[in-house]
Write a protein that holds these residues in place. Sequence first.
Motif, short mmCIF file in Angstrom:
data_model
loop_
_atom_site.label_atom_id
_atom_site.label_comp_id
_atom_site.label_asym_id
_atom_site.label_seq_id
_atom_site.Cartn_x
_atom_site.Cartn_y
_atom_site.Cartn_z
N THR A 167 1.08 -1.24 -0.17
CA THR A 167 0.12 -0.03 0.16
C THR A 167 1.17 1.37 0.39
O THR A 167 0.35 1.89 -0.77
CB THR A 167 -1.14 -0.46 1.23
OG1 THR A 167 -1.95 -1.15 1.08
CG2 THR A 167 -1.59 1.19 1.29
N VAL A 168 1.74 1.28 0.94
CA VAL A 168 2.93 2.35 0.55
C VAL A 168 3.35 3.04 -0.35
O VAL A 168 3.99 3.76 -0.76
CB VAL A 168 3.64 2.25 2.29
CG1 VAL A 168 4.76 3.42 2.03
CG2 VAL A 168 3.23 2.26 3.75
N ILE A 169 3.61 1.35 -1.36
CA ILE A 169 4.39 1.49 -2.88
C ILE A 169 3.57 2.43 -3.60
O ILE A 169 4.21 2.69 -4.89
CB ILE A 169 5.55 0.38 -2.51
CG1 ILE A 169 6.24 0.09 -1.85
CG2 ILE A 169 5.65 0.76 -4.09
CD1 ILE A 169 6.65 -1.77 -2.21
N ARG A 170 2.27 1.72 -3.73
CA ARG A 170 1.63 1.94 -4.32
C ARG A 170 1.19 3.71 -4.57
O ARG A 170 0.99 4.23 -5.06
CB ARG A 170 0.32 1.59 -4.24
CG ARG A 170 -0.13 -0.09 -4.38
CD ARG A 170 -1.36 -0.28 -4.71
NE ARG A 170 -1.37 -2.37 -5.26
CZ ARG A 170 -1.37 -3.27 -4.07
NH1 ARG A 170 -1.52 -3.14 -3.20
NH2 ARG A 170 -1.91 -3.77 -5.13
N PHE A 171 1.38 3.60 -3.07
CA PHE A 171 0.91 6.05 -2.82
C PHE A 171 2.15 6.26 -2.82
O PHE A 171 2.13 7.31 -3.89
CB PHE A 171 0.83 5.91 -0.92
CG PHE A 171 0.37 6.96 -0.85
CD1 PHE A 171 -0.27 8.05 -1.24
CD2 PHE A 171 1.89 7.29 -0.52
CE1 PHE A 171 -0.74 9.65 -1.13
CE2 PHE A 171 1.93 8.99 0.65
CZ PHE A 171 0.99 10.05 0.15
N HIS A 172 3.11 5.62 -3.10
CA HIS A 172 4.47 6.51 -3.46
C HIS A 172 3.99 5.75 -4.61
O HIS A 172 5.35 7.51 -5.67
CB HIS A 172 5.89 6.02 -2.23
CG HIS A 172 5.10 6.42 -1.10
ND1 HIS A 172 5.59 6.02 0.01
CD2 HIS A 172 5.86 8.06 -0.75
CE1 HIS A 172 6.03 6.68 0.91
NE2 HIS A 172 6.13 7.85 0.44
N ALA A 173 4.57 5.27 -5.23
CA ALA A 173 4.53 5.29 -7.18
C ALA A 173 3.99 6.13 -7.61
O ALA A 173 3.52 7.07 -8.81
CB ALA A 173 3.89 3.95 -7.91
N LEU A 174 2.27 6.52 -6.97
CA LEU A 174 1.20 7.21 -7.79
C LEU A 174 2.05 8.81 -7.62
O LEU A 174 1.04 9.62 -8.49
CB LEU A 174 0.04 6.89 -7.04
CG LEU A 174 -0.83 5.71 -7.59
CD1 LEU A 174 -2.34 6.41 -6.41
CD2 LEU A 174 -1.21 5.94 -9.38
N LEU A 175 1.96 9.12 -6.38
CA LEU A 175 2.94 10.08 -6.00
C LEU A 175 3.86 10.66 -6.82
O LEU A 175 4.01 11.50 -7.13
CB LEU A 175 3.02 10.18 -4.21
CG LEU A 175 3.47 11.92 -3.75
CD1 LEU A 175 2.34 13.19 -4.24
CD2 LEU A 175 3.59 11.77 -2.25
N SER A 176 4.88 9.35 -7.00
CA SER A 176 6.11 9.89 -7.62
C SER A 176 5.71 10.77 -9.51
O SER A 176 6.58 10.72 -9.41
CB SER A 176 6.87 8.72 -8.04
OG SER A 176 6.17 7.56 -9.08
N LEU A 177 4.40 10.54 -9.82
CA LEU A 177 4.24 10.43 -11.31
C LEU A 177 3.81 11.86 -10.79
O LEU A 177 4.34 12.85 -12.02
CB LEU A 177 3.06 10.16 -11.41
CG LEU A 177 2.88 8.41 -11.58
CD1 LEU A 177 2.07 8.15 -11.63
CD2 LEU A 177 3.87 7.80 -12.61
N LEU A 178 3.61 13.05 -9.93
CA LEU A 178 3.43 14.12 -10.03
C LEU A 178 4.12 14.34 -9.07
O LEU A 178 5.08 16.31 -9.69
CB LEU A 178 2.26 14.42 -8.36
CG LEU A 178 0.54 13.70 -9.05
CD1 LEU A 178 -0.48 13.86 -8.40
CD2 LEU A 178 0.45 14.44 -10.90
N SER A 179 5.39 14.28 -8.71
CA SER A 179 6.48 14.82 -7.41
C SER A 179 7.94 14.56 -8.48
O SER A 179 8.97 15.42 -7.81
CB SER A 179 6.15 14.45 -6.31
OG SER A 179 7.29 13.03 -6.25
N GLY A 180 8.03 13.52 -8.94
CA GLY A 180 9.43 12.70 -10.26
C GLY A 180 9.98 12.60 -8.96
O GLY A 180 11.96 12.72 -8.94
N LEU A 181 9.92 11.58 -7.78
CA LEU A 181 10.57 11.02 -6.91
C LEU A 181 11.19 12.39 -5.86
O LEU A 181 12.47 11.74 -5.56
CB LEU A 181 12.00 9.77 -7.09
CG LEU A 181 10.83 8.84 -8.10
CD1 LEU A 181 11.63 8.57 -8.80
CD2 LEU A 181 10.06 7.92 -6.66
#
Length: 161
Positions: free
Chosen positions: A116-130
């Motif tokens: 769940t945490v990885i999914r959240f960060h993967a979606l957020l990485s699309l907006l934040s550029g990691l």
Amino acid sequence: MIPVLHFLLFLYLWWYFFYRRESRFTAFAMFLSVGVKVLAGLAVTSIYQSKYGGGDMHGYMRDAALFNDLFHQAPVSFLKLIFLGDDSGELVKETLMKSRIWFDSGYRLGYNDAQTVIRFHALLSLLSGLNLPVLLLWSNVLCMLGLWWMFITIIPVTSIS
């Protein structure tokens, strides 16, 4: 530029949810709490990076970066994996085999909260550029909102007077 935009969005949401609806003290306390949590998160991740060569947060970031690459190569497969748990497809299986925490989070049976945490960060990485501070900001905002919602749910039920 991306961290600045996320910070401005955070300030607007903070103002909207707390300053307009709650007392000024509550708004300030929540803002301060999120700020302290972000700074503490940055400090802890830097200590873990320097002393141990990484930690859970670095594993989540690494897996989110792999998923981000998957999105750029096969967006439909990425969305199926994130929202439906569909791990079919050669590219998805390659990505999952490279991941560090997806399968091995210490929980062999039952719910795997690392996914769940990885999914959240993967979606957020699309907006934040990691960007680590941006990921910490939104993770902590969700954490504090969850605590706040529990607080306003429990207080009316219990009489503290």
